[in-house]
Design a protein around this motif. Structure first.
Motif: not given
Length: 180
Positions: A28-32, A114-121, A157-160, A173-175
């Motif tokens: 949410r914060r990321f998108k805002m 979602k998540g890492l896939t969003t950031r890769c695209v 890379i860090r998240f992966w 995010e899931k919580e």
């Protein structure tokens, strides 16, 4: 102050707004923050005379906010249609296709990933934008998109690596989603 330097100033303001966008793990914060950045950089592009990029950036801002409320395929299709229609109508140079391609890719990512896939695209989308911004001569736009490219790449890379160790970097995010 000339219009050129006003435009560059707005681009630098966008740089300051967007510099920490991809550090956010909270979707949410990321998108805002991404929406605020997109609206500001869109103004910069309009001031620079880059109409397709300006329209794409403003659509990015609206699309990002709407993607927080729905992931409906029809809404995604409307934004892709608007991006292609508005961007291609004002196209003057082939390199102006890059922000359009980047916007279509990031639209798909925000509605379908979602998540890492969003950031890769989003990283691939950013590569399109940084190339366009450098060609345009946009100081702030090149700085911010270049920073996004590096920061998002480092965070991917860090998240992966976290995921490889069995840590869910997007747990927060899931919580939050479960509490809604």
């Amino acid at each position: 102050m000339t219009a050129y330097w006003l435009a560059q100033g707005v681009g630098v303001l966008a740089f300051l707004i967007g510099i920490t966008t991809f550090i956010n793990r909270d979707e949410r914060r990321f998108k805002m923050q991404l929406a605020l950045y997109s609206a500001t950089i869109g103004g910069h592009f309009f001031l620079m005379g880059a109409i397709p990029a300006g329209m794409s950036a403003e659509l990015n801002a609206l699309r990002t906010l709407i993607s927080m409320r729905t992931r409906n395929l029809w809404v995604m299709a409307i934004f892709i249609f608007l991006t292609l229609t508005l961007g291609l109508v004002k196209l003057h140079h082939p390199i102006e296709l890059l922000p359009i391609i980047g916007t279509v890719a990031s639209t798909w990512a925000l509605f379908r990933c979602k998540g890492l896939t969003t950031r890769c695209v989003m990283w691939c989308s950013t590569a399109c934008w940084v190339t366009h911004n450098f060609w345009l001569g946009s100081i702030g736009g090149t700085l911010i998109e270049g920073s996004f490219l590096v920061m998002n790449g480092v965070n991917i890379i860090r998240f992966w690596r976290m995921q490889k160790r069995g840590i869910d970097p997007f747990k927060i995010e899931k919580e939050v989603a479960e509490k809604r």
